[in-house]
Scaffold this motif. Structure first.
Motif, PDB file in Angstrom:
ATOM      1  N   VAL A   1      -3.417  -4.478  -1.163  1.00 36.42           N
ATOM      2  CA  VAL A   1      -3.016  -3.577  -2.226  1.00 36.42           C
ATOM      3  C   VAL A   1      -4.444  -2.946  -2.616  1.00 36.42           C
ATOM      4  CG1 VAL A   1      -1.794  -3.139  -4.390  1.00 36.42           C
ATOM      5  CG2 VAL A   1      -1.151  -5.009  -2.997  1.00 36.42           C
ATOM      6  N   GLY A   2      -4.589  -1.772  -2.315  1.00 36.20           N
ATOM      7  CA  GLY A   2      -5.958  -1.151  -2.746  1.00 36.20           C
ATOM      8  C   GLY A   2      -5.802  -0.311  -4.002  1.00 36.20           C
ATOM      9  N   PRO A   3      -6.927   0.385  -4.184  1.00 34.71           N
ATOM     10  CA  PRO A   3      -6.864   1.391  -5.626  1.00 34.71           C
ATOM     11  C   PRO A   3      -5.609   2.497  -5.288  1.00 34.71           C
ATOM     12  CG  PRO A   3      -9.123   1.006  -4.810  1.00 34.71           C
ATOM     13  CD  PRO A   3      -8.244   0.506  -3.698  1.00 34.71           C
ATOM     14  N   ASN A   4      -5.070   2.490  -6.439  1.00 32.33           N
ATOM     15  CA  ASN A   4      -3.991   3.816  -6.306  1.00 32.33           C
ATOM     16  C   ASN A   4      -2.841   3.365  -5.252  1.00 32.33           C
ATOM     17  OD1 ASN A   4      -5.380   5.115  -8.403  1.00 32.33           O
ATOM     18  ND2 ASN A   4      -6.772   5.634  -6.935  1.00 32.33           N
ATOM     19  N   GLU A   5      -2.561   2.132  -4.812  1.00 30.85           N
ATOM     20  CA  GLU A   5      -1.448   1.918  -4.104  1.00 30.85           C
ATOM     21  C   GLU A   5      -0.569   1.032  -4.736  1.00 30.85           C
ATOM     22  OE1 GLU A   5      -3.867   1.857   0.433  1.00 30.85           O
ATOM     23  OE2 GLU A   5      -3.566   0.081  -0.777  1.00 30.85           O
ATOM     24  N   ARG A   6       0.604   1.017  -4.135  1.00 33.51           N
ATOM     25  CA  ARG A   6       1.659   0.035  -4.946  1.00 33.51           C
ATOM     26  C   ARG A   6       2.586  -0.449  -3.387  1.00 33.51           C
ATOM     27  NH1 ARG A   6       5.511   3.503  -8.249  1.00 33.51           N
ATOM     28  NH2 ARG A   6       3.754   3.333  -9.692  1.00 33.51           N
ATOM     29  N   ARG A   7       2.791  -1.583  -3.700  1.00 32.40           N
ATOM     30  CA  ARG A   7       3.529  -2.135  -2.498  1.00 32.40           C
ATOM     31  C   ARG A   7       4.773  -2.916  -3.049  1.00 32.40           C
ATOM     32  NH1 ARG A   7       0.887   0.357   0.370  1.00 32.40           N
ATOM     33  NH2 ARG A   7      -0.906  -0.226   1.622  1.00 32.40           N
ATOM     34  N   PHE A   8       5.828  -2.833  -2.350  1.00 36.14           N
ATOM     35  CA  PHE A   8       7.011  -3.579  -2.908  1.00 36.14           C
ATOM     36  C   PHE A   8       7.202  -4.682  -2.125  1.00 36.14           C
ATOM     37  CE2 PHE A   8       7.457   0.867  -4.128  1.00 36.14           C
ATOM     38  CZ  PHE A   8       7.986   0.806  -5.461  1.00 36.14           C
ATOM     39  N   PHE A   9       7.696  -5.975  -2.762  1.00 38.61           N
ATOM     40  CA  PHE A   9       8.141  -7.013  -2.150  1.00 38.61           C
ATOM     41  C   PHE A   9       9.264  -7.517  -2.976  1.00 38.61           C
ATOM     42  CE2 PHE A   9       3.764  -6.989  -1.857  1.00 38.61           C
ATOM     43  CZ  PHE A   9       3.165  -7.414  -0.558  1.00 38.61           C
ATOM     44  N   GLY A  10      10.568  -7.176  -2.146  1.00 38.67           N
ATOM     45  CA  GLY A  10      11.713  -7.436  -2.783  1.00 38.67           C
ATOM     46  C   GLY A  10      12.029  -6.926  -4.035  1.00 38.67           C
ATOM     47  N   THR A  11      12.261  -7.750  -4.940  1.00 39.66           N
ATOM     48  CA  THR A  11      12.509  -7.117  -6.563  1.00 39.66           C
ATOM     49  C   THR A  11      11.247  -7.250  -7.442  1.00 39.66           C
ATOM     50  OG1 THR A  11      13.110  -9.476  -7.208  1.00 39.66           O
ATOM     51  CG2 THR A  11      14.761  -7.991  -6.635  1.00 39.66           C
ATOM     52  N   THR A  12       9.952  -7.072  -6.543  1.00 33.90           N
ATOM     53  CA  THR A  12       8.614  -7.121  -7.312  1.00 33.90           C
ATOM     54  C   THR A  12       7.848  -5.991  -6.892  1.00 33.90           C
ATOM     55  OG1 THR A  12       8.943  -9.617  -7.595  1.00 33.90           O
ATOM     56  CG2 THR A  12       6.652  -8.277  -7.848  1.00 33.90           C
ATOM     57  N   ALA A  13       7.185  -5.045  -7.887  1.00 29.79           N
ATOM     58  CA  ALA A  13       6.254  -4.305  -7.229  1.00 29.79           C
ATOM     59  C   ALA A  13       4.925  -4.793  -7.519  1.00 29.79           C
ATOM     60  CB  ALA A  13       6.520  -3.056  -7.992  1.00 29.79           C
ATOM     61  N   LEU A  14       3.905  -4.635  -6.761  1.00 31.95           N
ATOM     62  CA  LEU A  14       2.411  -4.824  -6.843  1.00 31.95           C
ATOM     63  C   LEU A  14       1.763  -3.772  -6.928  1.00 31.95           C
ATOM     64  CD1 LEU A  14       2.311  -8.192  -4.904  1.00 31.95           C
ATOM     65  CD2 LEU A  14       2.693  -7.917  -7.144  1.00 31.95           C
ATOM     66  N   GLU A  15       0.762  -3.485  -7.768  1.00 29.65           N
ATOM     67  CA  GLU A  15      -0.259  -2.414  -7.678  1.00 29.65           C
ATOM     68  C   GLU A  15      -1.389  -3.006  -8.284  1.00 29.65           C
ATOM     69  OE1 GLU A  15       2.612   0.483  -9.979  1.00 29.65           O
ATOM     70  OE2 GLU A  15       0.725   0.923 -10.878  1.00 29.65           O
ATOM     71  N   THR A  16      -2.616  -2.076  -8.014  1.00 29.54           N
ATOM     72  CA  THR A  16      -3.839  -2.770  -8.891  1.00 29.54           C
ATOM     73  C   THR A  16      -4.312  -1.633  -9.752  1.00 29.54           C
ATOM     74  OG1 THR A  16      -5.300  -1.686  -6.969  1.00 29.54           O
ATOM     75  CG2 THR A  16      -4.759  -3.840  -6.653  1.00 29.54           C
ATOM     76  N   THR A  17      -4.925  -2.145 -10.842  1.00 28.29           N
ATOM     77  CA  THR A  17      -5.433  -1.593 -11.842  1.00 28.29           C
ATOM     78  C   THR A  17      -6.956  -1.787 -11.977  1.00 28.29           C
ATOM     79  OG1 THR A  17      -5.302  -0.769 -14.259  1.00 28.29           O
ATOM     80  CG2 THR A  17      -4.852  -2.966 -13.761  1.00 28.29           C
ATOM     81  N   PRO A  18      -7.937  -0.702 -12.209  1.00 27.32           N
ATOM     82  CA  PRO A  18      -9.304  -1.137 -12.047  1.00 27.32           C
ATOM     83  C   PRO A  18      -9.803  -1.849 -13.581  1.00 27.32           C
ATOM     84  CG  PRO A  18      -8.978   1.096 -12.344  1.00 27.32           C
ATOM     85  CD  PRO A  18      -7.881   0.662 -12.032  1.00 27.32           C
ATOM     86  N   GLN A  19     -10.470  -2.462 -13.523  1.00 26.94           N
ATOM     87  CA  GLN A  19     -10.772  -3.182 -14.789  1.00 26.94           C
ATOM     88  C   GLN A  19     -12.537  -3.262 -14.708  1.00 26.94           C
ATOM     89  OE1 GLN A  19      -9.982  -7.313 -15.492  1.00 26.94           O
ATOM     90  NE2 GLN A  19     -10.390  -7.971 -13.359  1.00 26.94           N
ATOM     91  N   MET A  20     -13.166  -2.968 -15.910  1.00 22.00           N
ATOM     92  CA  MET A  20     -14.493  -3.144 -15.942  1.00 22.00           C
ATOM     93  C   MET A  20     -15.227  -4.216 -15.458  1.00 22.00           C
ATOM     94  SD  MET A  20     -15.490  -2.685 -19.758  1.00 22.00           S
ATOM     95  CE  MET A  20     -14.395  -1.478 -20.230  1.00 22.00           C
ATOM     96  N   ALA A  21     -16.315  -4.434 -14.631  1.00 23.39           N
ATOM     97  CA  ALA A  21     -16.918  -5.421 -14.038  1.00 23.39           C
ATOM     98  C   ALA A  21     -18.368  -5.109 -13.879  1.00 23.39           C
ATOM     99  CB  ALA A  21     -16.357  -5.886 -12.678  1.00 23.39           C
ATOM    100  N   ALA A  22     -19.217  -6.197 -13.945  1.00 26.20           N
ATOM    101  CA  ALA A  22     -20.655  -6.298 -13.482  1.00 26.20           C
ATOM    102  C   ALA A  22     -20.965  -7.435 -12.698  1.00 26.20           C
ATOM    103  CB  ALA A  22     -21.390  -5.975 -15.018  1.00 26.20           C
ATOM    104  N   TYR A  23     -21.747  -6.981 -11.742  1.00 28.27           N
ATOM    105  CA  TYR A  23     -22.520  -8.019 -10.918  1.00 28.27           C
ATOM    106  C   TYR A  23     -23.715  -8.183 -11.332  1.00 28.27           C
ATOM    107  CZ  TYR A  23     -23.240 -10.473  -6.520  1.00 28.27           C
ATOM    108  OH  TYR A  23     -23.416 -11.468  -5.629  1.00 28.27           O
TER     109      TYR A  23
END
Lengths: 185, 342
Positions: free
Chosen positions: B155-177
């Motif tokens: 599941v990449g940025p701006n992508e949505r995947r459906f697994f049966g009765t569940t939808a998975l998508e990603t949302t960016p959150q701030m991070a610092a390395y």
């Protein structure tokens, strides 16, 4: 023979469809947490495939856990500033010398330090087992380390048998690896 | 035209409209639209409210009431055929009610790179990939979903995947390395004692702290080799410009370095580190790369088989009702006495 009405058949199909519609929300279950890791320290990793990342040896060559497939591997995550790591290192060296002929590899993976710090430590402790440099601390993250040292016993097929947080004595190390070594004899 | 008594609606362009039929069709379409909207905007919290459920229940009552009535022939042959479409609509709407009522509320799972999150609703696990500074800067990390059978999906940025009765998508959150080095340039281990990912050099800023009237995302980490504990505060470009004149127009992290021994601020222990730059603070040289790292958003969606089955039944029922001549019957009704006229 009695004839079924269209409405009755459609209603029956609808009932079946609705049952199947609602069913997924009951009894949903995923893989056991023990097989997925995360959230519970290294002990939760028992049974999971051991992840491998290619990192550098002290000599600058590429190496990684997957290169030791076929051996029983005691992965030890450590750092030179970590007092318990320092304390258990002689026992690790002793274990390696005792059992390497039986197919044991002790793999010391330094977490986040430079080659200079790790080399100085290896020289000071007179270590003969392989030491890898994990500057990005990938193994520490993947193996759910909640402190240092963290040890993982990996079987010959590349699966984690045990994940252990904290310092181990030589006897505890033998208890962890001997059954796997004996199983192969 | 012989009009059944139930035809009580208005006359438009010479065609008598059945009010019940119109209400049922409108309810079916509106209800189905609300349900299909769950697949389009699965993260909207409104799908799990009583108002949403109530709207769908009302639509179900309207559609089902019409279907039961029409089966008796009160709306003629068209109505009897529309009962098939009505049942299809009810299946779709019930799928929506089930998802809204029984499906889990939308949940955002934020994990450190290299860690794993169990996803029991999917029967899988989410593997958050190890991320280097470049990946954090680009913000293009993919979360891998591994199922029990060994299959996996990214599941990449701006992508949505459906697994049966569940939808998975990603949302960016701030991070610092964060990378840290001692005075001689030797790299230092980064630890996060208060984080589940103890050995992660990636800060995800889970807390917020108010400083000088500004609410800032914050996190903390340690460099045990030199006995320092560091608090980190995220500053956006605008906040950097407002707080520190002369700083480059980049996101930055304000670091406050404490000595472990005294618990007090280390000498020279406070300063900004702009993203991509080095700065020595409290005797430690830091390099910070600011960017984003994905969090996984899990939402309930209606059962896909139910949507397909119900949707096709609805369309088939409509086609049978309006697309076939009234004297063509795909099924012989057992109710010989039922009126079939319009």
């Amino acid at each position: 023979m009695p004839r079924l009405s269209l409405g009755l058949i459609v209603a029956l199909i609808a009932v079946v469809a609705i049952v199947f519609t609602v069913k997924p929300y009951f009894g949903a279950s995923g893989p056991p947490a023990s097989r997925m890791g995360g959230g519970g320290g290294p002990a939760m990793l028992a049974g999971a495939p051991a992840q491998s990342y290619t990192i550098k040896t002290l000599a600058g060559a590429d190496d990684g856990l997957d290169r030791y497939r076929g051996s029983v591997v005691l992965v030890n995550l450590w750092a030179s500033w970590c007092a318990p790591c320092r304390s258990e290192t002689p026992a690790l060296e002793r274990l390696y010398r005792d059992d390497r002929g039986k197919g044991l590899v002790v793999l010391g993976i330094d977490q986040g330090e430079s080659a200079a710090a790790a080399s100085a430590f290896a020289k000071e402790m007179n270590l003969s087992y392989p030491i890898l440099l994990d500057e990005d601390q990938q193994y520490g993250r993947a193996y759910a380390a909640i402190g240092l040292p963290t040890s993982l016993v990996v079987d010959r097929t590349g699966h984690i048998v045990r994940g252990i947080d904290g310092e181990l004595s030589l006897a505890q190390m033998h208890d962890a690896v001997d059954p796997l070594l004996q199983a192969h004899e | 035209m012989n009009v059944p008594a139930a035809y009580v609606g208005p006359v438009v362009r010479g065609v008598r409209l059945n009010a019940n039929r119109a209400v049922a069709l409108a309810s079916a379409l509106a209800g189905m639209a609300l349900v299909f909207a769950q697949d389009v905007y699965p993260t909207w919290a409104g799908f799990h409210t009583w108002q949403y459920t109530a709207a769908l229940v009302l639509a179900t009552i309207a559609v089902l009431g019409y279907a039961l009535d029409a089966r008796k022939g009160t709306d003629g042959e068209v109505g009897r055929r529309l009962a098939i479409a009505s049942i299809g609509a009810v299946v779709v709407i019930v799928a929506g009610i089930a998802s809204g009522l029984l499906g889990p509320d939308t949940e955002t799972i934020a994990r450190a790179p290299g860690t794993v999150a169990p996803l029991p609703d999917v029967g899988a696990a989410g593997f958050f990939p190890v991320a280097d500074p470049a990946t954090i800067a680009r913000g293009d990390a993919h979360v891998q979903i591994r199922r029990r059978d060994g299959s996996s999906t990214d599941v990449g940025p701006n992508e949505r995947r459906f697994f049966g009765t569940t939808a998975l998508e990603t949302t960016p959150q701030m991070a610092a390395y964060v990378e840290a080095r001692d005075a001689s340039g030797g790299r230092l281990t980064i630890t996060q004692p208060t984080n589940a990912a103890f050995l992660s050099p990636v800060l995800l800023f889970p807390e917020r702290v108010t400083i000088a009237g500004r609410s800032l995302p914050s996190d903390s980490f340690s460099t045990p080799a030199v006995r320092r504990t560091i608090k980190a505060f995220y500053f956006s470009k605008d906040e950097v410009a407002a707080a520190a004149h002369g700083m480059p127009g980049r996101e930055a992290v304000l670091l406050v370095v404490d000595e472990d021994a005294s618990g007090k601020l280390a000498p020279g222990g406070i300063g900004f580190v702009p993203s991509g730059s080095d700065a020595t603070i409290g005797g430690v040289r830091f390099h910070v790369t600011v960017g984003t790292y994905p969090a996984l958003v899990i939402s309930a969606v209606p059962s896909p088989p139910a949507l397909w089955f119900g949707g096709l039944l609805f369309l088939g029922g409509l086609a049978y009702a309006f697309g076939f001549p009234q004297d063509v019957k795909l099924w012989e009704s057992s109710k010989k006495d039922a009126p079939a006229r319009e």
